[in-house]
Design a protein around this motif. Structure first.
Motif, PDB file in Angstrom:
ATOM      1  N   LEU A 173       0.824  -1.205   0.000  1.00  0.00           N
ATOM      2  CA  LEU A 173       0.000   0.000   0.000  1.00  0.00           C
ATOM      3  C   LEU A 173       0.857   1.254   0.000  1.00  0.00           C
ATOM      4  CD1 LEU A 173      -2.819   1.242   0.155  1.00  0.00           C
ATOM      5  CD2 LEU A 173      -2.713   0.994   2.644  1.00  0.00           C
ATOM      6  N   ALA A 174       1.890   1.286   0.830  1.00  0.00           N
ATOM      7  CA  ALA A 174       2.779   2.447   0.865  1.00  0.00           C
ATOM      8  C   ALA A 174       3.449   2.663  -0.488  1.00  0.00           C
ATOM      9  CB  ALA A 174       3.837   2.268   1.955  1.00  0.00           C
ATOM     10  N   GLY A 175       3.850   1.562  -1.128  1.00  0.00           N
ATOM     11  CA  GLY A 175       4.468   1.682  -2.442  1.00  0.00           C
ATOM     12  C   GLY A 175       3.519   2.215  -3.490  1.00  0.00           C
ATOM     13  N   GLN A 176       2.257   1.808  -3.415  1.00  0.00           N
ATOM     14  CA  GLN A 176       1.267   2.298  -4.373  1.00  0.00           C
ATOM     15  C   GLN A 176       0.978   3.779  -4.207  1.00  0.00           C
ATOM     16  OE1 GLN A 176      -2.275  -0.256  -4.207  1.00  0.00           O
ATOM     17  NE2 GLN A 176      -1.698  -0.883  -6.271  1.00  0.00           N
ATOM     18  N   LEU A 177       1.044   4.261  -2.973  1.00  0.00           N
ATOM     19  CA  LEU A 177       0.637   5.634  -2.691  1.00  0.00           C
ATOM     20  C   LEU A 177       1.752   6.652  -2.855  1.00  0.00           C
ATOM     21  CD1 LEU A 177      -1.493   4.888   0.506  1.00  0.00           C
ATOM     22  CD2 LEU A 177      -2.366   5.461  -1.766  1.00  0.00           C
ATOM     23  N   SER A 178       2.991   6.209  -2.869  1.00  0.00           N
ATOM     24  CA  SER A 178       4.119   7.141  -2.941  1.00  0.00           C
ATOM     25  C   SER A 178       4.714   7.172  -4.342  1.00  0.00           C
ATOM     26  CB  SER A 178       5.194   6.751  -1.926  1.00  0.00           C
ATOM     27  OG  SER A 178       5.740   5.481  -2.238  1.00  0.00           O
ATOM     28  N   GLU A 179       5.317   8.309  -4.659  1.00  0.00           N
ATOM     29  CA  GLU A 179       5.973   8.482  -5.960  1.00  0.00           C
ATOM     30  C   GLU A 179       7.439   8.070  -5.935  1.00  0.00           C
ATOM     31  OE1 GLU A 179       4.578   9.258  -8.788  1.00  0.00           O
ATOM     32  OE2 GLU A 179       2.603   9.451  -7.868  1.00  0.00           O
ATOM     33  N   GLY A 180       7.940   7.753  -4.762  1.00  0.00           N
ATOM     34  CA  GLY A 180       9.335   7.355  -4.647  1.00  0.00           C
ATOM     35  C   GLY A 180       9.731   7.303  -3.190  1.00  0.00           C
ATOM     36  N   GLY A 193      13.020   8.822   3.146  1.00  0.00           N
ATOM     37  CA  GLY A 193      11.622   9.199   3.352  1.00  0.00           C
ATOM     38  C   GLY A 193      11.339   9.658   4.761  1.00  0.00           C
ATOM     39  N   TRP A 194      10.046   9.621   5.120  1.00  0.00           N
ATOM     40  CA  TRP A 194       9.575  10.029   6.448  1.00  0.00           C
ATOM     41  C   TRP A 194       9.162   8.767   7.182  1.00  0.00           C
ATOM     42  CZ3 TRP A 194       5.558  14.578   7.116  1.00  0.00           C
ATOM     43  CH2 TRP A 194       5.529  14.973   8.467  1.00  0.00           C
ATOM     44  N   TYR A 195       9.808   8.486   8.321  1.00  0.00           N
ATOM     45  CA  TYR A 195       9.600   7.245   9.052  1.00  0.00           C
ATOM     46  C   TYR A 195       9.388   7.519  10.536  1.00  0.00           C
ATOM     47  CZ  TYR A 195      12.073   5.553   4.887  1.00  0.00           C
ATOM     48  OH  TYR A 195      12.470   5.305   3.590  1.00  0.00           O
TER      49      TYR A 195
END
Length: 467
Positions: A237-244, A262-264
């Protein structure tokens, strides 16, 4: 109340008159709709009729001839394992089917142009921890002086809340039943805690269950997404929602260390850390916060931290809120301590995954468990069974449940009172008597709250203390 928009002068039918159904009927009427209601229970219909609503038997032919929309309560099946007959009739008649969550989102942002700081909505979903995460976000915001209202699957009915003030926040806990059907989903911040098997009959398996959760993000289009990535579904899901990797519209949270640009926000060995663009920007030691015991609650703290940071709160404000949080009833709720033994009520641990997390939060457990077993068996509990000194099994299926716990000493007790008496008699200083059923409550109780209340009453009786 949030008056429902878009149905002025139209006939809207409401099916199911529990808390959300009756609140939806009132909000629809406040928005100008002509509301008709139905519930299979005569007493529920009578309560609604006493408020001036017209009861219409939605099971009869032609009941939907003049209806623009059917609003249904979340507990009523609309697709799997089979649609409720009333919902099936509505679908066959071409009538739109919605729920109170969909009505809320279509109505919430009306007249927001008058605000300098428009109100915002934080929506929390996932398998486990969503109630604690939602309540924790609300608590942190309130402690920081922000106006916040808690609603949805916890707190008030979503249409029953007050119109928000300037800069106010509405925090919603949303179940898969709610996200799957809502026709409108537009949160500002959306949170996905985790995913484990649950409600599989209602969603025809794990794929349908995940798809119901995913709708909040894929169709909701939130400005910021907080995604638990301990499971592969969250990573996907995170991969689908982010551009990179550096896209900070997605905040990844975990119970293991995360690295990258990224932001973690992650919690490792009890320490929460926030990293952004390759450097640490906040941290807190969670180990001594009594209201958040165990790794599963540390994950909840990460989700709440990330959501509150998205809303502009600073690390110290959030830490203060975490430290003053007292916990929710029936969720890792510490209810007593006597003779060196701690008693914890986690009646909300209705599935194997949540029960495992409860077991792993303590070193040595006298475990009260059992109830209406769910699909998948008990094998996933194995990593936590080494913490169990003895299991005390309740429920009508106690014997079958105990057979699934061959790795531990399990006593078939049947009734809560018997289980608590045995556990209190056996417990040694330093141990925890824990109710974490790993099963639904409906074989013996109306809901998990009643089960937890019975556990508390039995503990008090066994310890010789009054309420």
């Amino acid at each position: 109340m949030i008056p429902v928009q878009g149905f002025d002068g139209a006939t809207v039918a409401v099916l199911g008159l529990g808390r959300s159904g009756l609140a939806a009927a009132r909000a629809l009427r406040a928005g100008g709709a002509d509301v008709v209601i139905w519930d299979d229970t005569p007493s529920a219909r009578e309560r609604a009729e006493a408020e001036g609503f017209e009861a219409r038997n939605l099971t009869r032919d032609g009941a939907f001839d003049d209806v623009a929309c059917l609003v249904t309560s979340p507990g009523i099946p609309h697709l799997y394992p089979a649609p409720n007959p009333v919902i099936a009739s509505a679908l066959q008649a071409g009538v739109a089917v919605d729920n109170d969550i969909g009505l809320f989102f279509r109505s919430f942002s009306v007249n927001f142009d008058e605000y300098d700081r428009p109100p915002r909505v934080v929506a929390v979903t996932g398998s486990n921890g969503k109630s604690t995460t939602s309540a924790l976000i609300d608590h942190i915001l309130t402690q920081a002086g922000r106006q916040s209202q808690l609603a949805g699957n916890i707190g008030r009915g979503v249409l029953d809340i007050d119109p928000p003030a300037e800069g106010g926040v509405v925090v919603l806990e949303l179940s898969s039943y709610q996200t799957e059907l809502a026709r409108s989903l537009t949160p500002d911040v959306a949170v996905f805690t985790n995913l484990s098997p649950d409600h599989l009959d209602r969603h025809a398996g794990m794929g349908g269950y995940f798809a119901a959760k995913r709708r909040l993000f894929a169709e909701g289009g939130p400005d910021r997404c907080v995604i638990g990535v301990d499971e592969v579904e969250g990573q996907f899901l995170a991969g689908q929602l982010s551009e990179g990797r550096g896209d900070d519209r997605v905040i990844r949270i975990a119970t293991t260390k995360l690295t990258g640009p990224g932001w973690y926000v992650f919690a490792r060995k009890g320490f929460l850390a926030e990293w952004r663009k390759g450097r640490q920007v906040g941290s807190v030691d969670l180990r001594d916060i009594a209201g958040l015991p165990g790794a599963h609650n540390h994950q909840n703290a990460c989700a709440a931290w990330a959501a509150c940071r998205s809303l502009g709160l600073g690390p110290r404000e959030i830490e203060a809120g975490l430290r003053s949080y007292g916990g929710l009833p029936h969720r890792s709720q510490r209810i007593a301590e006597a003779n060196g033994v701690i008693f914890v009520n986690d009646s909300k641990a209705t599935n194997v995954d949540s029960a495992l997390k409860a077991l792993l939060a303590f070193d040595r457990v006298r475990w009260v468990c059992g109830g209406l077993m769910k699909e998948g068996g008990l094998d996933a509990l194995t990593p936590g069974l080494e913490r169990v000194a003895k299991a005390y099994v309740i429920g009508r299926e106690a014997e079958g449940f105990a057979l699934g716990l061959s790795q531990v000493d399990a006593e078939i007790c049947g009734l809560m009172e018997v289980a608590v008496q045995r556990a209190v008699s056996d417990a040694q200083p330093g141990e925890v008597v824990l109710l974490a059923p790993a099963a639904a409550s409906f074989d013996q109780y109306d809901n998990f709250e009643r089960r937890g209340e019975d556990f508390i009453a039995c503990v008090q009786k066994a310890l010789g203390v009054s309420d």
